[in-house]
Design a protein around this motif. Structure first.
Motif, mmCIF file in Angstrom:
data_model
loop_
_atom_site.group_PDB
_atom_site.id
_atom_site.type_symbol
_atom_site.label_atom_id
_atom_site.label_comp_id
_atom_site.label_asym_id
_atom_site.label_seq_id
_atom_site.Cartn_x
_atom_site.Cartn_y
_atom_site.Cartn_z
ATOM 1 N N GLU A 237 0.832 -1.198 0.000
ATOM 2 C CA GLU A 237 0.000 0.000 0.000
ATOM 3 C C GLU A 237 0.871 1.255 0.000
ATOM 4 O O GLU A 237 0.623 2.194 -0.754
ATOM 5 N N ALA A 238 1.909 1.246 0.840
ATOM 6 C CA ALA A 238 2.803 2.400 0.912
ATOM 7 C C ALA A 238 3.545 2.577 -0.412
ATOM 8 O O ALA A 238 3.737 3.702 -0.881
ATOM 9 N N ALA A 240 2.442 1.718 -3.354
ATOM 10 C CA ALA A 240 1.474 2.253 -4.311
ATOM 11 C C ALA A 240 1.262 3.746 -4.073
ATOM 12 O O ALA A 240 1.180 4.535 -5.013
ATOM 13 N N ALA A 241 1.216 4.135 -2.782
ATOM 14 C CA ALA A 241 1.013 5.549 -2.463
ATOM 15 C C ALA A 241 2.196 6.397 -2.917
ATOM 16 O O ALA A 241 2.068 7.592 -3.130
ATOM 17 N N LEU A 242 3.367 5.768 -3.064
ATOM 18 C CA LEU A 242 4.536 6.492 -3.561
ATOM 19 C C LEU A 242 4.580 6.510 -5.092
ATOM 20 O O LEU A 242 5.525 7.001 -5.686
ATOM 21 N N GLY A 243 3.569 5.934 -5.717
ATOM 22 C CA GLY A 243 3.481 6.032 -7.170
ATOM 23 C C GLY A 243 3.953 4.799 -7.915
ATOM 24 O O GLY A 243 4.124 4.822 -9.129
ATOM 25 N N LEU A 244 4.167 3.700 -7.177
ATOM 26 C CA LEU A 244 4.637 2.490 -7.831
ATOM 27 C C LEU A 244 3.460 1.658 -8.327
ATOM 28 O O LEU A 244 2.474 1.510 -7.617
#
Lengths: 346, 253
Positions: A237-238, A240-244
């Motif tokens: 989740e983290a 993804a939140a960083l744009g991955l």
């Protein structure tokens, strides 16, 4: 405010690290080439190398040159690349699955390889080590596809991937046992199982060319991914939140490690503990950032595997142990030490 | 509008966790998201941050439709602080904060002055510059939370979503964190449990119940004794504080 380190200084530091690492690998390979029924001094190995490169024309015993070029150098180089590939795959798996017990075989790759190899052997398709390797590779990739489909079908997540890997391992181990027990030729089946324990016997230059290109490609690709792996530190989740794009990156990295691991397993069997232990050891020294962890794990894995190969030829005089046995013999005490180091404070 | 959602619905199985939610958040606004446990606050934040795709409805951030925008483009302006984000890697504080620069760096770009400035500013604002070399595992719960917020600030976001950010903090750090967030020139949406904090630091409040918006408006409009009885099942008296202009909730014994 800390001034950024100058670019020149940085490049110099990286170059020095690469040089030291390569020298270390070269040194252990040099020793490895000297070990065996016919001991060869390091200086002779070095001269043979410079002779071949056309830099020198030193008179050497033909038997020495033959042993170096036809047997031991290719074997040691293959060992180095296999060690590098397994440690690299292990480091990636541990980060991607966020599990310190993850290793290259966690996705069922070695179980799949054994099924493939045994099936080829028993079904008698083709002959010799080449078809065995093809079968092992096919089995390994089959297991990987099984896990990829199963874990993606249940919407990814590290825990689910590990469970899917466990399921695949159980399935393919059962399939292997089934083939072995129902086949009329138990001796042959045992030979295959022994082969899967890991051995660098019989690997020559063509094998080196293959493993070097796969692991070389893998290392470069992984270094490009290094920063993405850092982003996984706090979970999917983290990241993804960083744009991955988590699903895509994860699948690509799994496929990459599966390719490297399957190549290695199908060539030299499933050698354990390198992929599990080496990345942990390296983290102690240089920390968890992947731009350093991945190359350092590769180098440490290469050195460890060449040393294990040397030990496998020296431990019992006149006999070569399966290298998988040696890595585990060294690996288990080491792993115990890590577990002790990380014991929960009481 | 900075953040806009229209009829957003998200389900697990057949159960609607977020059920037809529409909100509009103006740039720079601090929006408090209230509601009992399981009312859909966290799921709504994840949807707004683009971490989940809604089954129905549409979300735009700064005019960009989240459905058609690349993750990295979203992450350049939207930062999200999760409720529980842990790691077993022995990262240093500075390494964690630097992760915030991830969406701004291309595959081969080095560490730029902009990156460095953003990280230093984030460390300063959250008051953790002094522990930059401390290892993650040695931090207290409150310190970890501040590092996460510093990481989010290093993303230099225009929208900042926080899921119960004051959970592990002592009173001093709860207040200073909420003051910091409410004074930032960014749009923030904060899921909160403490109604007094919501009254003190939020420009506007949304109260959720069973996936739907129960009520929305300024703290004065939203925080009523009736609402607390209906949504939170508590008896309370609400009056303007004698010490600051905002409302204060007194829970009755």
């Amino acid at each position: 405010m800390i001034p950024a380190r100058s670019a020149v200084w940085r490049v110099g530091l990286v170059a020095a690290a690469v040089l030291v690492s390569l020298s270390m690998v070269a040194l252990v390979i040099g020793f490895s080439v000297g070990v065996g029924d016919l001991p060869i001094p390091l200086s002779t190995t070095f001269s043979a190398l410079t002779n071949r490169l056309g830099w020198t024309a030193i008179e050497l015993e033909p038997i020495h040159e033959a042993v170096i070029w036809d047997y031991r150098l290719s074997r040691s180089l293959v060992a180095a690349f296999c060690g590098a590939g397994l440690a690299l795959s292990g480091a990636i798996m541990q980060s991607l699955l966020r599990n310190p017990l993850a290793e290259p075989y966690v996705l069922g790759i070695s179980a799949g390889a054994s099924t493939g190899a045994v099936a080829i052997f028993i079904l008698g398709v083709g002959t010799g080590a080449v078809s065995l390797s093809v079968g092992a590779f096919a089995g390994a990739f089959g297991a990987f596809l099984f896990v990829a489909l199963l874990s993606n079908g249940t919407r990814g997540g590290a825990d689910r991937t590990i469970l899917a890997g466990v399921a695949a391992s159980q399935l393919f181990n059962a399939a292997t046992s089934y083939i072995v027990t129902t086949s009329g030729n138990a001796q042959q089946a045992r030979d295959v199982m022994f082969w899967l324990l890991g051995s660098f016997g019989g690997v020559r230059w063509p094998e080196l060319a293959l493993v070097a290109s796969v692991i070389g490609f893998g290392l470069v690709a992984c270094l490009i991914y290094a920063r993405n792996l850092d982003a996984f530190a706090f979970g999917d989740e983290a990241a993804a939140a960083l744009g991955l794009n988590v699903g895509k990156v994860r699948l690509q990295l799994f496929a990459l490690t599966a390719l490297m691991t399957a190549t290695i397993v199908s060539m030299v069997g499933s050698i354990g503990f390198v992929g599990l232990v080496v990345p942990h050891a390296v983290r102690f020294f240089i920390g968890p950032l992947h731009i350093r962890l991945l190359p350092a794990s590769s180098v440490a894995g290469a050195v460890f595997m060449v040393l294990a190969d040397i030990a496998s030829r020296l431990l019992v005089p006149g006999q070569t142990l399966p290298v998988g046995v040696v890595t585990a013999l060294v690996g288990v005490p080491f792993f115990s030490a890590i577990l002790y180091r990380f014991r929960s404070p009481s | 509008m900075s953040v806009s959602a229209e009829g957003v619905t998200w389900r697990i199985g057949r159960r609607a966790i977020v059920d037809g939610v529409s909100i509009d958040v103006r740039p720079g606004e601090t929006l408090g998201l209230l509601g009992p446990n399981g009312s859909g606050k966290t799921s709504l934040l994840r949807l707004l941050a683009g971490l989940r795709q809604p089954h129905a409805g549409r979300i735009t951030i700064g005019g960009m439709d989240l459905r058609t925008t690349e993750r990295r483009v979203i992450a350049k302006r939207v930062a999200f602080v999760e409720q529980h984000a842990a790691t077993n890697a022995s990262l240093k504080v500075i390494d964690v904060v630097k992760l915030g620069r991830f969406p701004h760096r291309s595959l081969f770009s080095g560490w730029s002055i902009d990156d460095q400035n953003a990280v230093e500013a984030a460390l300063e604002k959250t008051g953790i510059a002094g522990m930059r070399d401390a290892l993650w595992q040695t931090l207290s719960g409150g310190e970890k939370q501040r590092v996460h917020i510093a990481r989010a600030l290093a993303q230099t976001p225009m929208e900042l979503f926080l899921d119960e950010p004051t959970n592990h903090l002592d009173v001093h750090h709860q207040i200073s964190l909420l003051r910091l967030v409410s004074e930032l020139p960014v749009t923030s949406i904060i899921a909160l449990h403490d109604l007094n904090h919501a009254a003190m630091f939020c420009d506007r409040l949304i109260v959720m119940k069973a996936g739907k918006i129960a009520t929305a408006g300024s703290p004065e409009e939203v925080l009523t004794e009736n609402l607390l009885r209906e949504v939170f099942s508590v008896e309370a008296r609400i009056e303007p504080s004698r010490h600051h202009a905002r409302l204060h909730v007194h829970y009755l014994l």
